[in-house]
Structures are given as structure tokens and as C-alpha cells.
Design a protein around this motif. Sequence first.
Motif, PDB file in Angstrom:
ATOM      1  N   ALA A 313       0.855  -1.184   0.000  1.00 30.82           N
ATOM      2  CA  ALA A 313       0.000   0.000   0.000  1.00 30.82           C
ATOM      3  C   ALA A 313       0.888   1.230   0.000  1.00 30.82           C
ATOM      4  CB  ALA A 313      -0.910   0.006   1.234  1.00 30.82           C
ATOM      5  N   GLY A 314       0.725   2.076  -1.000  1.00 28.40           N
ATOM      6  CA  GLY A 314       1.496   3.314  -1.069  1.00 28.40           C
ATOM      7  C   GLY A 314       2.988   3.084  -1.141  1.00 28.40           C
ATOM      8  N   GLU A 360     -11.738  11.094  -3.641  1.00 28.25           N
ATOM      9  CA  GLU A 360     -11.143  12.274  -3.026  1.00 28.25           C
ATOM     10  C   GLU A 360     -11.050  12.076  -1.514  1.00 28.25           C
ATOM     11  OE1 GLU A 360     -12.569  16.831  -2.152  1.00 28.25           O
ATOM     12  OE2 GLU A 360     -12.792  16.075  -4.201  1.00 28.25           O
ATOM     13  N   VAL A 361      -9.879  12.301  -0.959  1.00 24.29           N
ATOM     14  CA  VAL A 361      -9.681  12.179   0.482  1.00 24.29           C
ATOM     15  C   VAL A 361      -9.098  13.478   1.014  1.00 24.29           C
ATOM     16  CG1 VAL A 361      -9.453   9.678   0.536  1.00 24.29           C
ATOM     17  CG2 VAL A 361      -7.444  11.073   0.097  1.00 24.29           C
ATOM     18  N   ARG A 362      -9.425  13.793   2.265  1.00 25.99           N
ATOM     19  CA  ARG A 362      -8.963  15.018   2.910  1.00 25.99           C
ATOM     20  C   ARG A 362      -8.438  14.704   4.301  1.00 25.99           C
ATOM     21  NH1 ARG A 362     -11.066  19.729   0.509  1.00 25.99           N
ATOM     22  NH2 ARG A 362     -12.631  19.342  -1.121  1.00 25.99           N
ATOM     23  N   THR A 363      -7.585  15.570   4.766  1.00 24.31           N
ATOM     24  CA  THR A 363      -7.108  15.475   6.138  1.00 24.31           C
ATOM     25  C   THR A 363      -8.120  16.166   7.049  1.00 24.31           C
ATOM     26  OG1 THR A 363      -4.812  15.506   5.404  1.00 24.31           O
ATOM     27  CG2 THR A 363      -5.230  16.035   7.720  1.00 24.31           C
ATOM     28  N   PRO A 369      -1.272  16.604   8.383  1.00 23.98           N
ATOM     29  CA  PRO A 369      -1.472  15.924   7.098  1.00 23.98           C
ATOM     30  C   PRO A 369      -0.316  15.010   6.715  1.00 23.98           C
ATOM     31  CG  PRO A 369      -0.816  18.181   6.728  1.00 23.98           C
ATOM     32  CD  PRO A 369      -1.009  18.045   8.214  1.00 23.98           C
ATOM     33  N   GLY A 370       0.787  15.091   7.437  1.00 18.34           N
ATOM     34  CA  GLY A 370       1.924  14.253   7.076  1.00 18.34           C
ATOM     35  C   GLY A 370       2.368  14.547   5.660  1.00 18.34           C
ATOM     36  N   HIS A 375      -1.758   9.068   1.405  1.00 18.65           N
ATOM     37  CA  HIS A 375      -0.806   8.065   1.908  1.00 18.65           C
ATOM     38  C   HIS A 375      -1.278   7.430   3.212  1.00 18.65           C
ATOM     39  CE1 HIS A 375       3.095   6.185   1.564  1.00 18.65           C
ATOM     40  NE2 HIS A 375       3.446   6.526   2.792  1.00 18.65           N
ATOM     41  N   ASP A 376      -2.401   7.892   3.743  1.00 20.38           N
ATOM     42  CA  ASP A 376      -2.906   7.406   5.021  1.00 20.38           C
ATOM     43  C   ASP A 376      -3.276   5.922   4.933  1.00 20.38           C
ATOM     44  OD1 ASP A 376      -4.043   8.134   7.795  1.00 20.38           O
ATOM     45  OD2 ASP A 376      -5.716   7.118   6.814  1.00 20.38           O
TER      46      ASP A 376
END
Length: 447
Positions: A313-314, A360-363, A369-370, A375-376
Motif C-alpha cells: 500500500a502506497g 477524493e480524500v482530505r485530512t 497531514p503528514g 498516503h494514510d
Amino acid sequence: MSDSAPVGAGAAPKPSPPAPDGSLAIRGGVGGISFQLEELLRGAGQLDEMVQQLLGVEEEARRVQDELGPYIYGSYDTGCDAINAVAESRKELGRVCQELVAVSASVRASHRDYVEAEARNSIPRVLGLEELRLSGSIWPFGRELTHNLATLAFPFWAGSHDVVRGVLESPLLPDMRPRPVTVERMNESIEVIEPSMAESLRRLQKLHARNDGEIEVIRFDNKGSASWMVLIPGTQPDSPATNPFDVQGIGEALGYDSEEVVPAVGQALREAGAAAGDPVVAVGHSQGGVHAMNLGKNQAFLSEFDLKYVLTAGAPVGGITTETGISSLHLEHVQDWVPAADGRMNPDTKDRVTVTLTDEVRTTDGEDPGIGPGHDQENYAAGAELVAASHDESLLASSAVFAGVVGTGGVAKVTRFKLERAPGRSSAVQPASPPTVRDTKTDAGTR
């Protein structure tokens, strides 16, 4: 009345990409274009074999025609008819051979054109431009620019083993080369485990949060036989220099094929009870995914354990090719620049599937937010749930391999091991300074 030919009959075969599955963009596997082309090339090879067989038949017909020659004088009409019939058969065989050769050549030309087109189309992805375009409405411009410039620059040193080694073996970086890694058993427990991809990634997230260089080895009882899963965390930057998963670990993973981490994983498996030939699944996030893939190219590891499956993953793993027969699934996200950081596209093969998450993903407000929400690890765990629910043929086949190793779950033995890297020269204990000699006379005069 004869049936009409289907539309497109007789045209050159054309591979077609799989349709998007909701927010999943799927590439590779049994439904991938490359495998379709592999099958076409295999068919072209069979056509070539058929041509050789027909040429043998044509040669046999020529021999028959020659042997019929003397009989023409005994029965001119029938002799001529027989010779002419054989000659027409030879002519027809030649025509069929020419057509088969043309079809075979057309298939190979299509394959060549496709490979060249794919190479051109992959440039935006390799350079991170696709992530820049797709993440444009998500992050502030400064973060976009920073991340994508990093993606553009990183391939210049990360894309090549030799370049990575050249940097890390510089005299100015004496402690950046791989150093021996020791393995310490931390604890062992019996737990009820759900061996899904999503839950494996969630366990990995908890392991990563410990930030101390630990890996987890899980023993499953799959229909009376032991099978194993190894969880390898991603980069843990805020940790001691003895943690092999710190930033320096990225260099070992990309430049040195995880030469110290792979043997440590093998030792952990042995100490957990794994026997030679036992099937293994490796799961890794980010840097951990690179280590996990490197298991699949390490001959010493593969000679002892039967690595069946790798889930990443990532992770930037486009430059790693495992041994044939090892299945892998790579989860990526359009807002995550890390998977493209090695400057390589993941190969599109029968046993290798890449799934790009396009949602779409958001912090969450107030959270760090790293390196970006894409990348979460929870984001990737949610993506793995979509993979499990998909009916795409590539994902069905890949998921079946994963499930075939870990089984249906239940009670499992979980063992955690701490990996520790030997200290470098700069972190070694320095010799104590000689004691200061006090001048008692001076001391007495100043009191």
C-alpha cells in the motif's frame, strides 16, 4: 440461410483495458491488457507451429505428386487429374500458410505498437504529473508543488540501484550503508484474526504507530496446515538510528534490495515456528512494501519459504521484479506521490495487479497531514475493502490467491519481533575524556 458473421469478424484482435470499477482503476492481472497481449502472442506462436505443420503436409503432398508422375503414361486422363488435384492442394496449403503468417505478424506488430504507446502514456505517471493534475482541487498549492517536485526529483536518484548506492556510500555519509540487523522476540499472543486485506492493513497501521522497528508474524491454521503472514511497517522517521525502518531504511530497501531486513524477516519466521516450505503472505505499507517485495527476489529467502503473495500500500515498487509465480497486489492513490517516487510504473503482468484509488480524500481539520491524506493507511484499508467487494476478474483472481494462503481466519498465533540495526560510527559510544587535574594550590589561593 447461413448465419451472419459477428461484427468485427476477421479484423485484427485489439486488447481492451478493463472498465473502471467505481473508484478503483485496475491495471494488470488476468484481465489486464498485457496478459491479453501475452495470450495473443501465445496464439501467434501456436499459429507459427501450425504453419510449420502445414509446410510439412505441403512437403508430403509434393512427394506424392512426384510419385504420381510415372502413372500418367498408363492412364493419361486419370493420372493428370490426380496430379492436378494434388497440385491444387499444395497451392491451397501455401495460401493458408501465407494467411497464417500474415495474421501472426499482425498480432506481433500490434503488440509492439501497444508497448510503445504504453511507454509514452506512462510518462505523466512516472513524473508524477498525473498526481499533480488529479490532486489539484484537494491540497493547497504549496503542498501540491512540494510533493510533486519531490516526485519529479526523486527518480533521478531512486530509480537506479547504482545511483542510490553512489549517494549512500559517499564518504560524507559514513552511516548510511546497511548495517547488520538483529531480531528480538517481544511477545506472543493467541488472537482471533480476520485475515482480510483490509484488516491486515489496519493491524499494520497499529504496528506502525509503535514507532520502534517491530514487525508482526501471524500463524494461521489453514485446513490443518500452517501458513504465515508478515506485517512490515512503513518509514518511522522519528525513531532512533538503530530502527531499520527509519529514513535510512528507504535507501537499504531501494538501493540494496533490503539485504539486512530480508534475512531478519526470515529469522523472525523461523523463531515464530515457520518450517521450510511453509506458504507466506507479506504485507507492507510505504517503505515496508518495498521490503515485502524484496522478499520475492531474494533467493535465500525463497529457497526456504514459499512466498505466495505480496500486498503493498502506497509503496514505490515499480522497479522490483519478483520470481515467477508470486502474486502481488499494489494499492495506490491518485493523491499519494510516494508510489511514483521510484520513477517506475508497476509491471502489468498476469500475477501482478495495481489498483489506483481515485476517490477524493482530505485530512481532518486539526490533524497533521503528514505527506498527504492519500498516503494514510486507513485510506488504503478502505480501498482494500472495495477490492474485496469487486467483481473485476483480475481482482477476483488475485484475492483468491491471498485467501487461499491465509484461509478463513479464526484463532491465530501472533508474535511480535523488534528489529534493531547495529549502531553507526557516529552513534557509537565515544571514549571518555581524561580526567581534569586540579591545581590544589591555585584552588586554595582563590577560596
